[in-house]
Design a protein around this motif. Structure first.
Motif, PDB file in Angstrom:
ATOM      1  N   ALA A  80      42.018  45.507  17.226  1.00 39.44           N
ATOM      2  CA  ALA A  80      42.183  46.020  15.694  1.00 39.44           C
ATOM      3  C   ALA A  80      41.391  47.551  15.806  1.00 39.44           C
ATOM      4  CB  ALA A  80      41.124  45.069  14.971  1.00 39.44           C
ATOM      5  N   ASP A  81      40.281  47.795  16.687  1.00 38.58           N
ATOM      6  CA  ASP A  81      39.616  49.027  16.559  1.00 38.58           C
ATOM      7  C   ASP A  81      40.499  50.363  17.353  1.00 38.58           C
ATOM      8  OD1 ASP A  81      37.634  47.820  15.199  1.00 38.58           O
ATOM      9  OD2 ASP A  81      36.268  47.572  16.864  1.00 38.58           O
ATOM     10  N   GLY A  82      41.787  49.764  17.660  1.00 34.76           N
ATOM     11  CA  GLY A  82      42.222  50.849  18.734  1.00 34.76           C
ATOM     12  C   GLY A  82      41.717  51.066  19.895  1.00 34.76           C
ATOM     13  N   ASP A  83      40.862  50.361  20.449  1.00 28.80           N
ATOM     14  CA  ASP A  83      39.897  50.493  21.502  1.00 28.80           C
ATOM     15  C   ASP A  83      40.366  49.435  22.770  1.00 28.80           C
ATOM     16  OD1 ASP A  83      37.810  51.521  22.848  1.00 28.80           O
ATOM     17  OD2 ASP A  83      36.467  51.322  21.110  1.00 28.80           O
ATOM     18  N   THR A  84      39.388  49.580  23.700  1.00 31.85           N
ATOM     19  CA  THR A  84      40.015  48.857  25.084  1.00 31.85           C
ATOM     20  C   THR A  84      38.679  48.055  25.729  1.00 31.85           C
ATOM     21  OG1 THR A  84      39.676  50.818  26.299  1.00 31.85           O
ATOM     22  CG2 THR A  84      41.995  50.057  25.428  1.00 31.85           C
ATOM     23  N   LEU A  85      38.768  47.150  26.549  1.00 33.25           N
ATOM     24  CA  LEU A  85      37.795  46.544  27.405  1.00 33.25           C
ATOM     25  C   LEU A  85      38.034  46.555  28.807  1.00 33.25           C
ATOM     26  CD1 LEU A  85      37.012  43.792  24.808  1.00 33.25           C
ATOM     27  CD2 LEU A  85      35.717  45.804  24.920  1.00 33.25           C
ATOM     28  N   GLY A  86      36.771  46.566  29.342  1.00 28.52           N
ATOM     29  CA  GLY A  86      36.797  45.949  30.969  1.00 28.52           C
ATOM     30  C   GLY A  86      35.973  44.868  31.168  1.00 28.52           C
ATOM     31  N   GLY A  87      35.574  44.594  32.109  1.00 22.28           N
ATOM     32  CA  GLY A  87      34.631  43.294  32.503  1.00 22.28           C
ATOM     33  C   GLY A  87      34.402  43.204  34.062  1.00 22.28           C
ATOM     34  N   ILE A  88      34.027  41.986  34.336  1.00 21.08           N
ATOM     35  CA  ILE A  88      33.545  41.614  35.897  1.00 21.08           C
ATOM     36  C   ILE A  88      34.329  40.613  36.463  1.00 21.08           C
ATOM     37  CG2 ILE A  88      31.579  41.034  37.155  1.00 21.08           C
ATOM     38  CD1 ILE A  88      29.971  42.453  35.065  1.00 21.08           C
ATOM     39  N   VAL A  89      34.952  40.643  37.684  1.00 23.29           N
ATOM     40  CA  VAL A  89      35.443  39.882  38.183  1.00 23.29           C
ATOM     41  C   VAL A  89      34.721  39.299  39.396  1.00 23.29           C
ATOM     42  CG1 VAL A  89      37.689  39.324  39.786  1.00 23.29           C
ATOM     43  CG2 VAL A  89      37.809  41.197  37.941  1.00 23.29           C
ATOM     44  N   GLU A  90      35.070  37.849  39.584  1.00 27.57           N
ATOM     45  CA  GLU A  90      34.039  37.100  40.627  1.00 27.57           C
ATOM     46  C   GLU A  90      35.224  36.569  41.624  1.00 27.57           C
ATOM     47  OE1 GLU A  90      30.734  36.736  40.208  1.00 27.57           O
ATOM     48  OE2 GLU A  90      30.750  37.495  38.155  1.00 27.57           O
ATOM     49  N   ILE A  91      35.073  36.993  42.766  1.00 30.84           N
ATOM     50  CA  ILE A  91      36.006  36.539  43.788  1.00 30.84           C
ATOM     51  C   ILE A  91      35.485  35.882  45.060  1.00 30.84           C
ATOM     52  CG2 ILE A  91      37.803  37.470  45.600  1.00 30.84           C
ATOM     53  CD1 ILE A  91      36.715  40.294  43.530  1.00 30.84           C
ATOM     54  N   TYR A  92      36.087  34.751  45.527  1.00 30.32           N
ATOM     55  CA  TYR A  92      35.479  33.918  46.318  1.00 30.32           C
ATOM     56  C   TYR A  92      36.564  33.609  47.453  1.00 30.32           C
ATOM     57  CZ  TYR A  92      31.242  32.784  43.660  1.00 30.32           C
ATOM     58  OH  TYR A  92      30.068  32.846  42.831  1.00 30.32           O
ATOM     59  N   ILE A  93      35.993  33.340  48.741  1.00 29.17           N
ATOM     60  CA  ILE A  93      36.633  33.270  49.713  1.00 29.17           C
ATOM     61  C   ILE A  93      36.174  32.193  50.682  1.00 29.17           C
ATOM     62  CG2 ILE A  93      38.170  34.223  51.688  1.00 29.17           C
ATOM     63  CD1 ILE A  93      37.050  36.879  50.488  1.00 29.17           C
ATOM     64  N   THR A  94      36.759  30.914  50.556  1.00 30.61           N
ATOM     65  CA  THR A  94      36.289  29.708  50.997  1.00 30.61           C
ATOM     66  C   THR A  94      36.971  29.325  52.598  1.00 30.61           C
ATOM     67  OG1 THR A  94      37.615  28.391  49.905  1.00 30.61           O
ATOM     68  CG2 THR A  94      35.400  28.567  48.882  1.00 30.61           C
ATOM     69  N   GLY A  95      36.127  28.680  53.299  1.00 30.91           N
ATOM     70  CA  GLY A  95      36.814  28.372  54.692  1.00 30.91           C
ATOM     71  C   GLY A  95      36.543  29.474  55.742  1.00 30.91           C
ATOM     72  N   VAL A  96      35.973  30.425  55.437  1.00 29.94           N
ATOM     73  CA  VAL A  96      35.980  31.628  56.408  1.00 29.94           C
ATOM     74  C   VAL A  96      34.893  31.248  57.614  1.00 29.94           C
ATOM     75  CG1 VAL A  96      35.518  34.110  56.682  1.00 29.94           C
ATOM     76  CG2 VAL A  96      36.152  33.100  54.490  1.00 29.94           C
ATOM     77  N   PRO A  97      35.400  31.041  58.703  1.00 28.49           N
ATOM     78  CA  PRO A  97      34.334  31.014  59.899  1.00 28.49           C
ATOM     79  C   PRO A  97      33.380  32.191  60.143  1.00 28.49           C
ATOM     80  CG  PRO A  97      36.673  31.782  60.838  1.00 28.49           C
ATOM     81  CD  PRO A  97      36.803  31.725  59.294  1.00 28.49           C
TER      82      PRO A  97
END
Ligand SMILES: Cc1cc2nc3c(=O)[nH]c(=O)nc-3n(C[C@H](O)[C@H](O)[C@H](O)COP(=O)(O)O)c2cc1C
Ligand SMILES: C=C(O[C@@H]1CC(C(=O)O)=C[C@@H](OP(=O)(O)O)[C@H]1O)C(=O)O
Length: 397
Positions: free
Chosen positions: A215-232
């Protein structure tokens, strides 16, 4: 070793990728690629382009009877929008006199630095290749490495913890159980939300924040959480700078358009705490075997995988195409003007999470191949199982 390149302009005929070095015998169905492409197109706050495209990859080589054959895999994703751009993006006919040059750079995008670097008087070629449309090709390429890893019990997933002012207040209660089930369970849960968040309160606040920004003609960023499981344990190495796993993962994440910060685990929070509250204590023996009871290191110690889930956090800056303009200047006249708006997303953090999953997959796959070697799935599976068994024999579990 897996290597890949992408090619393609955002409004050109297609995006493509060549992926080289994937072992033979990786089972593949088209959905392994296309489901990831569809996930990348989702997310509240995306712009008009995502209504035009339905990304699907054509596989031109390297796969036979549903399995990789060890040879390079060529992928093509057609741009549906191309039909609207055949004149401004024509490859051989010269339409330079009819097509209006773009001469007003958007602050925060590659426009100004790109035209100066490549000597253009029109920003269009910069816009077209710097665009994160390119990430469709990277997601297609990464989906192959993801499938390879999945068949070895290694899974990659992500969720979004922050969009603009909307942030989860604590680690979501469901996170540990989702990670125990494998990081793809985490991704599947996140995908149920339009903003790929796990915390319903943060989700509601994020949707409201995106609506407000729009509505303000503006934009947003943010934070991504990445996980990797089963890695020896023991992927990567401390012995040389270019073999450090955290460094390779950070480089891959930082290569995503608009990602400006990366941390392994809660690294910036850890920096404010004493060591006694940061380092993960070590235990061995018994039914549980080799373990830590906390994972504040984000699954990496000494630049090698610790055997715990790898956790990477990535900060995405707000989108730089703003409807409400910022101050800029005209490259042709140097006159001070308002920045130009180009059709755009308001927020693309959920999509960036899917891209992040894709770009870390070849990094982990390469670290694994460096550790245990092997050119086909049966060989790799056998070697990985022998390595895991040796650790169990020595430390229990
Ligand atoms: C999935 C995704 C979608 C994006 N969509 C847009 C967009 O619609 N408009 C825009 O200006 N920037 C968008 N960006 C960000 C730009 O591509 C990025 O800011 C630009 O390439 C400048 O790159 P840099 O500052 O990271 O080097 C998007 C980024 C990602 C990862
Ligand atoms: C096309 C994609 O994202 C694009 C990324 C992008 C940018 O500047 O990065 C600008 C926009 O391009 P367009 O003007 O064609 O709509 C986004 O839509 C995509 O993710 O597939």
């Amino acid at each position: 070793m897996i290597r890949y390149f992408t090619a393609g302009e955002s409004h050109g005929p297609a995006l493509s990728a060549i992926v080289e070095g994937l072992p033979a015998g990786v089972a593949l169905v088209e959905a392994d690629i296309n489901d990831q492409l569809a996930r990348r197109q989702q997310g509240y706050g995306r712009g008009g382009r995502m209504k035009i495209e339905t990304d699907r990859a054509e596989v031109l080589s390297g796969v036979r009877f549903g399995k990789t054959i060890g040879s390079p895999i060529a992928l093509v994703i057609r741009n549906r929008d191309w039909e609207n751009w055949t004149t401004p993006m024509a490859q051989f006919e010269d339409h330079a006199t009819e097509v209006q040059k773009i001469t007003i750079p958007r602050p925060g995008h590659a426009d100004l630095t790109g035209v100066i670097k490549y000597g253009f008087d029109d920003i269009r070629p910069v816009i077209d290749r710097s665009s994160a449309r390119e990430t469709a090709a990277r997601v297609a390429a990464g989906s192959l490495a993801k499938a390879f890893l999945r068949q070895l019990g290694i899974q990659i997933g992500s969720y979004i913890s922050t969009i603009g002012p909307a942030a989860e207040s604590a680690t979501p209660a469901s996170l540990q159980a989702l990670l125990d089930a494998g990081a793809e369970s985490l991704a599947a849960e996140a995908d149920k939300s339009q903003v790929r968040m796990l915390d319903p309160e943060a989700e509601t606040a994020a949707i409201a924040a995106i609506d407000q920004a729009k509505a303000d003609g503006d934009t947003l960023g943010g934070i991504v959480e990445i996980y990797i499981t089963g890695v020896p344990m023991g992927l990567g190495s401390y012995v040389q700078h270019d073999r450090r796993l955290d460094s390779a993962l950070a480089a891959a994440i930082m290569s995503i358009q608009a990602i400006k910060g990366v941390e392994i685990g809660p690294a910036f929070d850890n920096a404010r705490k004493p060591g006694s509250q940061v380092h993960d204590e070590l235990f061995a023996g018994g039914e549980k075997g080799l373990r830590r009871e906390t994972n504040r290191a984000g699954g990496i110690e000494g630049s090698m995988s610790s055997g715990q889930p790898i956790h990477i956090r990535a900060a995405m800056k707000p989108i730089s195409s703003l409807v409400s303009p910022l101050r800029s200047f005209d490259l042709a006249t140097l006159e001070a003007v308002q920045s130009r708006f180009e059709r755009s997303d308001t927020c693309a953090v959920p999509a960036a999470g899917v891209v992040a999953e894709a770009v870390v997959a070849p990094v982990i796959a390469n670290a694994l191949l460096e550790k245990i070697g092997g050119d086909h799935m049966a060989e790799i599976k056998e070697r990985l199982e022998a390595y895991r068994e040796a650790l169990r024999m020595r430390f229990g579990g």
